[in-house]
Design a protein around this motif. Sequence first.
Motif, PDB file in Angstrom:
ATOM      1  N   ILE A 232      41.474  49.537  39.077  1.00 30.50           N
ATOM      2  CA  ILE A 232      40.906  48.995  40.310  1.00 30.50           C
ATOM      3  C   ILE A 232      39.471  49.485  40.488  1.00 30.50           C
ATOM      4  O   ILE A 232      38.576  48.735  40.884  1.00 30.50           O
ATOM      5  N   TYR A 233      39.252  50.780  40.161  1.00 33.19           N
ATOM      6  CA  TYR A 233      37.903  51.345  40.279  1.00 33.19           C
ATOM      7  C   TYR A 233      36.927  50.616  39.350  1.00 33.19           C
ATOM      8  O   TYR A 233      35.809  50.272  39.737  1.00 33.19           O
ATOM      9  N   GLU A 234      37.389  50.387  38.108  1.00 31.53           N
ATOM     10  CA  GLU A 234      36.524  49.688  37.150  1.00 31.53           C
ATOM     11  C   GLU A 234      36.246  48.258  37.604  1.00 31.53           C
ATOM     12  O   GLU A 234      35.137  47.743  37.431  1.00 31.53           O
ATOM     13  N   LEU A 235      37.264  47.623  38.224  1.00 21.75           N
ATOM     14  CA  LEU A 235      37.054  46.273  38.741  1.00 21.75           C
ATOM     15  C   LEU A 235      36.014  46.295  39.861  1.00 21.75           C
ATOM     16  O   LEU A 235      35.125  45.440  39.915  1.00 21.75           O
ATOM     17  N   CYS A 236      36.137  47.271  40.763  1.00 18.51           N
ATOM     18  CA  CYS A 236      35.173  47.368  41.861  1.00 18.51           C
ATOM     19  C   CYS A 236      33.761  47.563  41.330  1.00 18.51           C
ATOM     20  O   CYS A 236      32.802  46.972  41.842  1.00 18.51           O
ATOM     21  N   ASN A 237      33.632  48.429  40.303  1.00 17.28           N
ATOM     22  CA  ASN A 237      32.309  48.632  39.714  1.00 17.28           C
ATOM     23  C   ASN A 237      31.778  47.363  39.072  1.00 17.28           C
ATOM     24  O   ASN A 237      30.588  47.037  39.164  1.00 17.28           O
ATOM     25  N   ALA A 238      32.690  46.634  38.418  1.00 14.48           N
ATOM     26  CA  ALA A 238      32.267  45.410  37.725  1.00 14.48           C
ATOM     27  C   ALA A 238      31.795  44.349  38.708  1.00 14.48           C
ATOM     28  O   ALA A 238      30.759  43.707  38.512  1.00 14.48           O
ATOM     29  N   ILE A 239      32.574  44.168  39.785  1.00 13.24           N
ATOM     30  CA  ILE A 239      32.223  43.095  40.727  1.00 13.24           C
ATOM     31  C   ILE A 239      31.053  43.487  41.615  1.00 13.24           C
ATOM     32  O   ILE A 239      30.453  42.634  42.272  1.00 13.24           O
ATOM     33  N   ALA A 240      30.722  44.779  41.637  1.00 14.73           N
ATOM     34  CA  ALA A 240      29.582  45.210  42.446  1.00 14.73           C
ATOM     35  C   ALA A 240      28.262  44.726  41.871  1.00 14.73           C
ATOM     36  O   ALA A 240      27.251  44.692  42.574  1.00 14.73           O
ATOM     37  N   PHE A 241      28.275  44.352  40.603  1.00 15.83           N
ATOM     38  CA  PHE A 241      27.028  43.971  39.938  1.00 15.83           C
ATOM     39  C   PHE A 241      26.942  42.474  39.649  1.00 15.83           C
ATOM     40  O   PHE A 241      26.081  42.043  38.898  1.00 15.83           O
ATOM     41  N   THR A 242      27.842  41.684  40.228  1.00 13.32           N
ATOM     42  CA  THR A 242      27.764  40.237  40.003  1.00 13.32           C
ATOM     43  C   THR A 242      28.286  39.495  41.217  1.00 13.32           C
ATOM     44  O   THR A 242      29.169  39.980  41.930  1.00 13.32           O
ATOM     45  N   LEU A 243      27.721  38.349  41.464  1.00 12.49           N
ATOM     46  CA  LEU A 243      28.214  37.439  42.495  1.00 12.49           C
ATOM     47  C   LEU A 243      28.508  36.069  41.892  1.00 12.49           C
ATOM     48  O   LEU A 243      28.658  35.097  42.622  1.00 12.49           O
ATOM     49  N   ASP A 244      28.605  36.031  40.567  1.00 16.62           N
ATOM     50  CA  ASP A 244      28.951  34.786  39.900  1.00 16.62           C
ATOM     51  C   ASP A 244      30.454  34.548  40.036  1.00 16.62           C
ATOM     52  O   ASP A 244      31.276  35.394  39.653  1.00 16.62           O
ATOM     53  N   HIS A 245      30.815  33.420  40.556  1.00 17.72           N
ATOM     54  CA  HIS A 245      32.209  33.134  40.885  1.00 17.72           C
ATOM     55  C   HIS A 245      33.097  33.173  39.652  1.00 17.72           C
ATOM     56  O   HIS A 245      34.177  33.805  39.656  1.00 17.72           O
ATOM     57  N   GLN A 246      32.685  32.523  38.580  1.00 13.67           N
ATOM     58  CA  GLN A 246      33.531  32.468  37.382  1.00 13.67           C
ATOM     59  C   GLN A 246      33.644  33.837  36.725  1.00 13.67           C
ATOM     60  O   GLN A 246      34.719  34.214  36.236  1.00 13.67           O
ATOM     61  N   THR A 247      32.580  34.603  36.733  1.00  8.06           N
ATOM     62  CA  THR A 247      32.636  35.957  36.173  1.00  8.06           C
ATOM     63  C   THR A 247      33.636  36.816  36.936  1.00  8.06           C
ATOM     64  O   THR A 247      34.423  37.565  36.338  1.00  8.06           O
ATOM     65  N   LEU A 248      33.634  36.702  38.239  1.00  8.14           N
ATOM     66  CA  LEU A 248      34.575  37.466  39.053  1.00  8.14           C
ATOM     67  C   LEU A 248      36.011  37.062  38.764  1.00  8.14           C
ATOM     68  O   LEU A 248      36.910  37.913  38.672  1.00  8.14           O
ATOM     69  N   LEU A 249      36.254  35.779  38.620  1.00  4.33           N
ATOM     70  CA  LEU A 249      37.609  35.307  38.306  1.00  4.33           C
ATOM     71  C   LEU A 249      38.090  35.924  36.997  1.00  4.33           C
ATOM     72  O   LEU A 249      39.235  36.395  36.892  1.00  4.33           O
ATOM     73  N   ASN A 250      37.221  35.930  35.994  1.00  2.65           N
ATOM     74  CA  ASN A 250      37.601  36.483  34.684  1.00  2.65           C
ATOM     75  C   ASN A 250      37.882  37.982  34.768  1.00  2.65           C
ATOM     76  O   ASN A 250      38.840  38.486  34.167  1.00  2.65           O
ATOM     77  N   LYS A 251      37.068  38.712  35.520  1.00  2.00           N
ATOM     78  CA  LYS A 251      37.273  40.155  35.627  1.00  2.00           C
ATOM     79  C   LYS A 251      38.565  40.478  36.368  1.00  2.00           C
ATOM     80  O   LYS A 251      39.300  41.405  35.998  1.00  2.00           O
ATOM     81  N   VAL A 252      38.867  39.721  37.421  1.00  2.00           N
ATOM     82  CA  VAL A 252      40.096  39.981  38.187  1.00  2.00           C
ATOM     83  C   VAL A 252      41.327  39.708  37.336  1.00  2.00           C
ATOM     84  O   VAL A 252      42.272  40.513  37.294  1.00  2.00           O
ATOM     85  N   ILE A 253      41.338  38.587  36.644  1.00  2.00           N
ATOM     86  CA  ILE A 253      42.536  38.241  35.877  1.00  2.00           C
ATOM     87  C   ILE A 253      42.719  39.182  34.687  1.00  2.00           C
ATOM     88  O   ILE A 253      43.850  39.562  34.355  1.00  2.00           O
ATOM     89  N   ASP A 254      41.637  39.595  34.057  1.00  2.00           N
ATOM     90  CA  ASP A 254      41.762  40.544  32.942  1.00  2.00           C
ATOM     91  C   ASP A 254      42.270  41.896  33.425  1.00  2.00           C
ATOM     92  O   ASP A 254      43.104  42.536  32.771  1.00  2.00           O
ATOM     93  N   ALA A 255      41.784  42.347  34.582  1.00  2.00           N
ATOM     94  CA  ALA A 255      42.255  43.615  35.135  1.00  2.00           C
ATOM     95  C   ALA A 255      43.727  43.535  35.498  1.00  2.00           C
ATOM     96  O   ALA A 255      44.487  44.490  35.293  1.00  2.00           O
ATOM     97  N   ALA A 256      44.171  42.394  36.028  1.00  2.00           N
ATOM     98  CA  ALA A 256      45.576  42.230  36.402  1.00  2.00           C
ATOM     99  C   ALA A 256      46.470  42.271  35.169  1.00  2.00           C
ATOM    100  O   ALA A 256      47.540  42.899  35.179  1.00  2.00           O
ATOM    101  N   MET A 257      46.057  41.611  34.086  1.00  2.00           N
ATOM    102  CA  MET A 257      46.871  41.621  32.864  1.00  2.00           C
ATOM    103  C   MET A 257      46.948  43.031  32.281  1.00  2.00           C
ATOM    104  O   MET A 257      48.014  43.477  31.845  1.00  2.00           O
ATOM    105  N   GLN A 258      45.832  43.739  32.300  1.00  2.00           N
ATOM    106  CA  GLN A 258      45.825  45.087  31.752  1.00  2.00           C
ATOM    107  C   GLN A 258      46.683  46.021  32.597  1.00  2.00           C
ATOM    108  O   GLN A 258      47.453  46.829  32.080  1.00  2.00           O
TER     109      GLN A 258
END
Length: 683
Positions: free
Chosen positions: A140-166
């Motif tokens: 969750i921490y890594e996800l928060c760090n990742a999304i803190a540096f982007t506001l691109d909608h598709q990038t956020l979707l990819n990061k959330v789903i990858d974090a959920a699978m992991q």
Amino acid sequence: MNTSSLGRLLIVDDEIELLNSLADKLARQGYETVRFSSPHEALNALAGRAFDLLLTDLMMPGMDGITLLQAARKIEPDLAGIVMTGQATVQTAVDAMKSGAADYILKPFKLNVILPVLARALELRRLRLENLQLRETVGIYELCNAIAFTLDHQTLLNKVIDAAMQQCEAEEASIMLPTDKGDELRVAVIRGDGRAHLVGERVPLEHGIAGWVTRHREPLTLMGEVRDPRFSPVQARSDIRCAISMPMLVGGKLVGVLNVNSTNRRQSSTMGQVKSLGILANTGASALESARLHLAVLRAEEQYRSIFENASEGILQSSPDGRVQIANPAMAGILGYDSPGDLIAGVRDLGSQVYQNGQDREEVKRLVEEHGQVQNIELRMVRKDGGRIWVSLNGRAIRNSQGKTLRYESTIIDITRRKFAEESLRSANEALEQRVRERTAELEAANKELEAFSYSVSHDLRAPLRAIDGYARIVISDFGPSLPDEAQDYLRDVLRGAQQMSRLVDDLLGFSRLSRQPLRKQPVDTLKMVQKCLEELKPVVAERPVEIRIGDLAPCQADPNLLKQVWFNLLSNAFKYTGKRNPAVIEIGCQSDSLGSTYFVKDNGAGFDMRYVHKLFGVFQRLHRAEDYEGTGVGLAIVQRIVQRHLGRVWAEAEPDRGATFFFFLPSLGSNSLESSDIEKNQ
């Protein structure tokens, strides 16, 4: 670890007596024990229930303890394991450790030896679980760090789903977003072998597991094949062992649904895993909503910028002391500057540099401060090149929470051409009004002269006409029978000529009076007026049989005496030129609307050529052959003058030898703002 006991133990040994003895002893020590003599039965039990530790014999028929432990760890990866053996060797210990065992113990058992081993194994399991939770927290921490540096909608979707699978160690995952209408869910991103083609697929909210989660805003965890009709999947799949659907919420608003599927897991996810996934889902939802709002702001800014840059009106923002803060290209162009930057740099004080009269800006400021805004104020400004222009200004004050004015915002339109046109039109109107006044005076003088002339001619002609008429009648009465027929015809022609001349004198006198006679309008029953005119024309009708057809005739507002003259002249004219045809027909009718009524008199008589219709309503104009003409030549001119005085108009349509139709229009009361005097002045 199970909180109701020291731990839940799964004990497997093919020696029944030893199995029962060990299980009973451990139960008395505070452990929850489940015992099996068959490794296969133990695996089945493990698939349906959660255990903290597997305590298994090494040598068993059909499956040894190491193989059992390996199979059990596939079902529950965090399961602690201890191998029991009576033939311990170094290799045995190595094999046990490789299979995931925490330790091994030797038979025969001693309770004081077994209990410390169990405690160490369970502590190892606790540490593994804490490590898993730490890994989830780190995810969750890594996800928060990742999304803190982007506001691109598709990038956020990819990061959330990858974090959920992991985090869930799942084989499949997807995120579904509501459509614009809100009645469907759309697959926005998906993971899993052979599932990429499902991106973009839409599912109605009334169907599917994700639809249920959307409607109820609750997470849902399902094991094995779904048979509950409330959660019926759109496409049933028997290969999914565990599925979690998690609503992605921000402030009560559903942003999407996160779905995670496992095809290997045999046990349900723990409460901690579900809670951790919920935190991840809501963290992702906040990021997605922020990205959506950011995109909306960017689009709004782009739209505003486009409007601002391309507006035809000048847009200006200024400080209270008169400095230009913001201007659009139109504003720069109005004031003759090359660009908004040129305007901002070149104008330090609007009052002294842009307003032709500096007091105008002070007055605008006063009105804005008093009323909050001003609209359509017209004033003069000065361009960069010194040229003077007229502008129309709308402005308002922008204030802070304490009511202090921070700046002024204005829109400005260049109205110089309009002002010049208005000035030109004003001058032209003044000249025209002067000409109308002069022409009116001329017409009034001419009318007075005409009226005086008409009275004089009338007085001079009536005496000889009465003498001619009287003497002709006496000769016909006293000497008629003794005169030759030809002489009698001559006398009758003299008498008719005298009578026609007398009527002409009356018509001319009446025509001259029309322009000065005041109108006395009142409601008129048109049908009764027409019927009265027909009564007066009965002698003519008797001599010339005519079929008369009268339709609906709307009432009107008019001077009854003058209007009766209109009807009498038109009907008399129709009788004159219709009665010579057989059969003779006259139609009288009307058509009305909100503007007024159009009346008509139609005959099937001699008619006339439309090429000469412009002469029809002039004085002494004739469109018929001399032998057919019986009028004075003034009747239709009188009709036109009377109708015009009522703010109406008159016209005619005809064909030679096929009849004529005379129309006149009278406006409804209030349908025309002009006064009758305005019409008369221009006639």
